[in-house]
Design a protein around this motif. Structure first.
Motif, short mmCIF file in Angstrom:
data_model
loop_
_atom_site.label_atom_id
_atom_site.label_comp_id
_atom_site.label_asym_id
_atom_site.label_seq_id
_atom_site.Cartn_x
_atom_site.Cartn_y
_atom_site.Cartn_z
N GLN A 283 46.77 54.68 22.46
CA GLN A 283 47.85 54.46 21.50
C GLN A 283 48.85 53.44 22.06
O GLN A 283 49.28 52.53 21.38
CB GLN A 283 48.59 55.77 21.23
N TYR A 284 49.14 53.61 23.32
CA TYR A 284 50.13 52.76 23.96
C TYR A 284 49.68 51.30 24.00
O TYR A 284 50.41 50.40 23.64
CB TYR A 284 50.35 53.32 25.36
N THR A 285 48.43 51.09 24.42
CA THR A 285 47.96 49.71 24.55
C THR A 285 47.80 49.06 23.19
O THR A 285 48.09 47.89 23.01
CB THR A 285 46.61 49.64 25.29
N ARG A 286 47.34 49.83 22.22
CA ARG A 286 47.18 49.24 20.88
C ARG A 286 48.54 48.75 20.38
O ARG A 286 48.65 47.70 19.77
CB ARG A 286 46.61 50.27 19.92
N ARG A 287 49.58 49.54 20.67
CA ARG A 287 50.92 49.16 20.23
C ARG A 287 51.34 47.88 20.95
O ARG A 287 51.81 46.92 20.36
CB ARG A 287 51.89 50.30 20.52
N GLY B 101 36.64 50.52 36.50
CA GLY B 101 38.03 50.27 36.13
C GLY B 101 38.15 49.63 34.76
O GLY B 101 39.01 49.99 33.95
N LEU B 102 37.24 48.70 34.51
CA LEU B 102 37.38 47.88 33.31
C LEU B 102 36.99 48.61 32.04
O LEU B 102 37.48 48.27 30.96
CB LEU B 102 36.49 46.65 33.51
N SER B 103 36.11 49.60 32.16
CA SER B 103 35.69 50.34 30.96
C SER B 103 36.92 50.94 30.29
O SER B 103 37.07 50.86 29.07
CB SER B 103 34.76 51.49 31.32
N GLY B 104 37.79 51.52 31.09
CA GLY B 104 39.01 52.12 30.54
C GLY B 104 39.85 51.08 29.83
O GLY B 104 40.35 51.31 28.73
N LEU B 105 39.95 49.93 30.44
CA LEU B 105 40.74 48.85 29.85
C LEU B 105 40.13 48.41 28.51
O LEU B 105 40.83 48.25 27.51
CB LEU B 105 40.80 47.67 30.83
N ALA B 106 38.81 48.24 28.50
CA ALA B 106 38.14 47.77 27.28
C ALA B 106 38.25 48.82 26.17
O ALA B 106 38.52 48.49 25.02
CB ALA B 106 36.68 47.45 27.56
N LEU B 107 38.07 50.10 26.56
CA LEU B 107 38.15 51.15 25.53
C LEU B 107 39.58 51.27 25.01
O LEU B 107 39.80 51.42 23.82
CB LEU B 107 37.68 52.48 26.12
N THR C 195 41.92 48.98 24.91
CA THR C 195 42.40 47.84 24.14
C THR C 195 41.50 47.53 22.95
O THR C 195 41.86 46.71 22.11
CB THR C 195 42.45 46.57 25.03
N GLY C 196 40.33 48.16 22.89
CA GLY C 196 39.38 47.84 21.82
C GLY C 196 38.85 46.42 21.96
O GLY C 196 38.46 45.78 20.98
N ALA C 197 38.81 45.93 23.19
CA ALA C 197 38.41 44.54 23.41
C ALA C 197 36.91 44.33 23.24
O ALA C 197 36.12 45.24 23.49
CB ALA C 197 38.82 44.13 24.82
N VAL C 198 36.55 43.12 22.84
CA VAL C 198 35.15 42.70 22.91
C VAL C 198 34.88 42.36 24.36
O VAL C 198 35.71 41.74 25.03
CB VAL C 198 34.94 41.43 22.06
#
Ligand code: G6P
Length: 520
Positions: free
Chosen positions: A6-10, A48-54, A56-59
């Motif tokens: 929620q936080y990152t999406r915001r 580490g990056l999986s958490g970031l990608a999930l 942020t919803g990043a491609v």
């Protein structure tokens, strides 16, 4: 990950986030029934990056590798694919599909070993590397070419979105990507994170100037360069100053290049503590643990690693052998369990290293073992459940890398260990900046000192051992992967909204205000 999502999406609502890393977030798992399923990929970067990608919803732009190539039908350059892993995580992966030869030159000649060895100080400089025209060719036809393909794919993904692109590129495979992307997308926000150590400017001079200057020029097109430790940040700024002749500001942690200011920041990567604890309590891990309980000795020394030269596996065995010579009372009472995974087997140095690791363990077992006791239990196996079960069961965890960007084994191990286990930790692991105070610190080259450290760890009073383990666990809980992500995103926000108050550099133990929302 709900709070952080929620936080990152915001925080990122005005951005179109794209992650670029050589490795995809998934590996193919072959189940007994012949269905192809995906599991989360291995290695520190993916963890580490999986958490970031999930969050942020990043491609995620990644390269096709041999294991996946046969399994998936796709064209590099096509639409992103939604891939779901066995744990229910869904990743959007956008593939780069380099010609096999180009990938080989990029991955097996330049990235590993050349850059990896430079950044971990692994070259024995009296003998190697010997660079020649074939290195130049590998640079042009492999590294540059694959970096160009990554950049093109990133730009394609960026143009699919309507918002401002935020490109988070990763590691030593993709040093040229920020410059190549900046040319096409001058207004994008670019951050490049380096997961491995940044050596001194002098050691970079192992590389010819055409290579090291292009690396720096590539990286310095980013707005923010992320590194693991204070020492990496300092070495990076020194490299800008000494090798590139650039003005830098050590206090502000900035470099100035081509009329732009680049932030050089430390974000120590970590693990998702909650998720890792859930994994540790899963039936698969508990089953593996029951098997370990059938053979575990009075005291268990444990290590789990990719069979990488930087991990210093052989000196670890030598140190253990010395311990058994100096303190024969441990014979029959202790086992050193090494759970190792083969890695980068197309690189000759790695094949040779794997052979030596097996050989040394065998010789020590022959010399010191008996019919009823083998001092080293060597398992070559890529089995996450078993690795986690080992974390729960160790009395001493040996983490003795020559140099290591961070080392998540140490963080994972102390998070789920149930025995108040001790950590014997190399002073050259990035994680030593966070955990060194409560670990037993070693110089990884000194096998006698390592033997003494193992002895001390085995003998340590249980009350002290538990107290130290608790301290370390608290540090990892505080600085978990949510913090790694939020610290980066806050800097990105500060960068694009200069009016927002600048926060102080993230301290290790005190959360900054925005992060409080995330503390769970
Ligand atoms: C380290 C590197 C990563 C890499 C991982 C596994 O963690 O920083 O970039 O992905 O090792 O190595 P591999 O070559 O198998 O991707």
């Amino acid at each position: 990950m709900l709070a952080i999502e929620q936080y990152t999406r915001r925080l990122l609502k005005d951005f179109h986030p794209i992650v670029a890393a050589n490795r995809p977030p998934v590996d193919v798992a072959h189940e007994p029934a012949d269905r192809t399923r995906f599991v989360r990929g291995a290695g520190g970067l993916v963890t580490g990056l999986s958490g970031l990608a999930l969050a942020t919803g990043a491609v995620w732009v990644a390269s096709v590798r041999d294991g996946l190539e046969g399994e998936l039908e796709f064209d590099g350059g096509g639409e992103p694919m939604m891939l779901e892993t066995t744990d229910g995580s869904r990743f959007q992966v956008s593939w780069v599909n380099p010609p096999r030869l180009a990938y080989d030159l990029y991955y097996n000649t330049i990235a590993n070993p050349l850059l990896w060895f430079v950044q971990h100080y692994l070259w024995n400089l009296a003998e190697a590397p010997v660079l020649d025209d074939s290195t130049h060719l590998a640079w042009n036809e492999g590294y540059r070419r694959v970096n160009q393909m990554f950049a093109q794919q990133v730009v394609r993904e960026a143009r699919r979105g309507r918002k401002r692109p935020l490109v988070l590129s990763h590691d030593y495979h993709l040093y040229l990507v920020p410059r190549l992307v900046r040319r096409e997308l001058p207004d994008a926000v670019l951050q490049h994170f380096v997961h491995i150590p940044w050596p001194t400017p002098q050691y970079w001079k192992v590389l010819p100037s055409y290579m090291r200057e292009e690396i720096m020029d590539g990286l310095l097109a980013a707005d923010i360069i992320g590194l693991q430790t204070h020492s990496d940040v300092r070495n990076f700024l020194l490299t800008c100053e000494e090798n590139m002749g650039l003005p830098v500001d050590f206090r502000q942690q900035t470099a100035f290049y081509r009329g732009r200011t680049i932030w050089v920041r430390r974000y120590p990567i970590s693990i998702d503590v909650r998720e890792f604890e859930r994994t540790a309590a899963s039936p698969m891990v508990e089953r593996a643990e029951r098997e370990i309980l059938r053979w575990r000795p009075e005291q268990l020394i444990y290590r789990v690693d990719r069979m990488d030269l930087s991990k210093n596996i052989i000196r670890g065995f030598f140190a253990y052998e010395r311990l058994l010579h100096a303190h024969p009372e441990w014979r029959g009472r202790v086992v050193f369990w090494a759970l190792l995974q083969k890695t980068r087997q197309d690189v000759p140095q790695y094949r040779e290293y794997a052979r030596q690791v097996v050989q040394v363990a065998r010789v020590i077992n022959q010399r010191l073992g008996s019919d009823s006791w083998q001092p080293i239990r060597l398992e070559l196996r890529d089995d996450m459940s078993r690795a986690v079960a080992g974390y729960k069961q160790f009395d001493v965890l040996l983490v003795n890398p020559i140099y290591d960007g961070m080392n998540l084994v140490a963080k994972e191990g102390i998070t789920v260990n149930r025995r108040g286990g001790a950590l014997v930790l190399s002073e050259n692991a990035g994680t030593h900046e966070e955990l060194g105070e409560w670990a037993i610190t070693i110089n990884p080259f000194d096998v006698d000192a390592t033997a003494q450290a193992l002895h001390r760890a085995l003998l340590m009073d249980p009350v002290e051992r538990h107290a130290r383990a608790e301290k370390m666990r608290a540090v990892v809980q505080q600085n978990d992967v949510a913090r790694w992500i939020s610290a980066q995103l806050q800097d990105i926000r500060d960068l694009v909204e200069p009016s927002a108050a600048r926060r102080p550099e993230v301290g290790l133990h005190e959360p900054v205000p925005l992060e409080r929302e995330l503390l769970r």
